[in-house]
Design a protein around this motif. Structure first.
Motif, PDB file in Angstrom:
ATOM      1  N   UNK A  96      -3.559 -25.552  -1.298  1.00  0.00           N
ATOM      2  CA  UNK A  96      -4.412 -26.642  -1.761  1.00  0.00           C
ATOM      3  C   UNK A  96      -5.402 -26.144  -2.823  1.00  0.00           C
ATOM      4  N   UNK A  97      -5.965 -24.965  -2.586  1.00  0.00           N
ATOM      5  CA  UNK A  97      -6.924 -24.389  -3.530  1.00  0.00           C
ATOM      6  C   UNK A  97      -6.277 -24.150  -4.889  1.00  0.00           C
ATOM      7  N   UNK A 128       4.529 -30.992  -0.284  1.00  0.00           N
ATOM      8  CA  UNK A 128       4.403 -30.458   1.067  1.00  0.00           C
ATOM      9  C   UNK A 128       4.842 -29.017   1.180  1.00  0.00           C
ATOM     10  N   UNK A 129       4.454 -28.370   2.278  1.00  0.00           N
ATOM     11  CA  UNK A 129       4.866 -26.997   2.541  1.00  0.00           C
ATOM     12  C   UNK A 129       5.356 -26.892   3.976  1.00  0.00           C
ATOM     13  N   UNK A 130       6.188 -25.899   4.223  1.00  0.00           N
ATOM     14  CA  UNK A 130       6.646 -25.644   5.578  1.00  0.00           C
ATOM     15  C   UNK A 130       6.678 -24.147   5.837  1.00  0.00           C
ATOM     16  N   UNK A 131       6.612 -23.776   7.103  1.00  0.00           N
ATOM     17  CA  UNK A 131       6.616 -22.369   7.506  1.00  0.00           C
ATOM     18  C   UNK A 131       7.998 -22.015   8.045  1.00  0.00           C
ATOM     19  N   UNK A 184       9.585 -19.925  -1.347  1.00  0.00           N
ATOM     20  CA  UNK A 184      10.591 -20.595  -2.161  1.00  0.00           C
ATOM     21  C   UNK A 184      10.088 -21.984  -2.531  1.00  0.00           C
ATOM     22  N   UNK A 185      10.687 -22.527  -3.579  1.00  0.00           N
ATOM     23  CA  UNK A 185      10.356 -23.876  -4.047  1.00  0.00           C
ATOM     24  C   UNK A 185      11.665 -24.634  -4.223  1.00  0.00           C
ATOM     25  N   UNK A 186      11.808 -25.756  -3.528  1.00  0.00           N
ATOM     26  CA  UNK A 186      13.039 -26.536  -3.589  1.00  0.00           C
ATOM     27  C   UNK A 186      13.097 -27.334  -4.887  1.00  0.00           C
ATOM     28  N   UNK A 187      14.261 -27.859  -5.245  1.00  0.00           N
ATOM     29  CA  UNK A 187      14.378 -28.658  -6.470  1.00  0.00           C
ATOM     30  C   UNK A 187      13.429 -29.853  -6.501  1.00  0.00           C
ATOM     31  N   UNK A 188      13.073 -30.375  -5.305  1.00  0.00           N
ATOM     32  CA  UNK A 188      12.143 -31.512  -5.272  1.00  0.00           C
ATOM     33  C   UNK A 188      10.704 -31.075  -4.987  1.00  0.00           C
ATOM     34  N   UNK A 209       8.148 -23.467   0.684  1.00  0.00           N
ATOM     35  CA  UNK A 209       8.380 -22.837   1.988  1.00  0.00           C
ATOM     36  C   UNK A 209       7.828 -21.422   1.958  1.00  0.00           C
ATOM     37  N   UNK A 210       7.198 -21.014   3.060  1.00  0.00           N
ATOM     38  CA  UNK A 210       6.649 -19.664   3.163  1.00  0.00           C
ATOM     39  C   UNK A 210       7.002 -19.079   4.528  1.00  0.00           C
TER      40      UNK A 210
END
Length: 231
Positions: A139-140, A151-154, A163-167, A171-172
Motif C-alpha cells: 500500500x505504501x 489485490x495481493x495473496x500469500x 510474482x505479478x499476474x497478467x491482470x 503474490x508473495x
C-alpha cells in the motif's frame, strides 16, 4: 588436481552490453552474455571471477551444512529468522494464552503443550505476519509510485518470492518475511513495476532503479541468502 568449475552459459539477444555472473541458491553458476560475445572474452571474464566464485561456493557449502543440511529441531535456544534477524526459541507454559507461539522481547515463546505442532505453528505465525506486513508495504509503495495492483495473496512458494499476474494481482511467498525489510521492499517494488512493464527489459530495470537506486544490493542478498529462508 583441482576440480574444474562448471557454469551454464546464456547468450542473450537483448541489448545488454555487459557480461554478468550469478550463483543460484543450489550452487549453480549462471553466466549471461550478449549473443555474439566471443568465447575468448567469456573465458577471460570467468577467469577474473574464479576466486570470487570459489569463495562464494565455500561459503554456501558451509552455510548449507550449518543451516540447510540439519533438520530444524524446534528446541530451546534454536534461532529463527524474522525480518533478517535470528531470534532464539523458548519453550514454556504460556498459561493457556490464546496464541501458542509469539515473538516477545526478542524471543520466540512456544507453549510447551504444543511442541509437537511447532513447525505448523511457525508457518502459521510467519504467514500471519507476512499478510499484515506485505499489505502495508504494498500500500505504501503503491501510493508513492502510483501503481495499484488488483489485490495481493500469500503463497508457500519456496524460491519464487514474488510474482505479478497478467491482470495485476501480486503474490508473495510467506518465506520472504524472514528476510530484511529492505529486501522485502525490493521484491514489492519489483512486482509493482510489473503492473507497468510486463517483462525484465532494460526499461523495466530502469523503473526499478528509479524507485529504489540500491535495488541490486537487495537482489544480491536474496541470491546469496535465499537458501536460509526455510523452516
Amino acid at each position: 588436481m583441482e576440480k574444474e568449475i562448471a557454469y551454464s552459459l546464456i547468450r542473450s539477444k537483448k541489448r545488454k552490453r555487459t557480461l554478468s555472473l550469478r550463483i543460484t541458491h543450489d550452487g549453480r553458476i549462471i553466466m549471461q552474455v550478449p549473443y555474439r560475445t566471443p568465447q575468448e572474452e567469456i573465458d577471460r571474464f570467468f577467469q577474473a571471477k574464479t576466486a570470487w566464485v570459489k569463495k562464494k561456493l565455500i561459503e554456501m557449502e558451509s552455510s548449507a551444512g550449518k543451516n540447510a543440511g540439519e533438520p530444524i529441531a524446534f528446541i530451546p535456544g534454536e534461532r529463527f529468522l524474522y525480518l533478517g534477524e535470528r531470534y532464539p526459541l523458548k519453550i514454556q507454559d504460556t498459561n493457556g494464552r490464546k496464541t501458542p507461539l509469539s515473538l516477545s522481547w526478542g524471543t520466540f515463546i512456544l507453549d510447551e503443550k504444543r511442541t509437537e505442532h511447532a513447525k505448523d505453528l511457525f508457518i502459521k505465525w510467519y504467514k500471519h505476519e507476512a499478510k499484515r506486513l506485505f499489505a502495508d508495504r504494498t500500500n505504501y509503495y503503491s501510493n508513492n509510485l502510483g501503481l495499484f495492483p488488483k489485490g495481493i495473496r500469500i503463497t508457500s512458494a519456496q524460491f519464487r518470492y514474488g510474482s505479478c499476474s497478467p491482470d495485476n494481482k501480486l503474490s508473495f511467498s510467506w518465506r520472504l518475511i524472514m528476510s530484511p525489510l529492505a529486501v522485502i521492499d525490493y521484491v514489492i517494488v519489483h512486482e509493482l513495476m510489473h503492473v507497468k512493464e510486463k517483462n525484465h527489459s532494460e526499461r523495466f530495470w530502469g523503473l526499478v532503479e528509479g524507485a529504489m537506486p540500491d535495488y541490486k544490493r537487495h537482489r544480491c542478498w536474496l541470491r546469496e541468502h535465499g537458501h536460509l529462508l526455510r523452516i
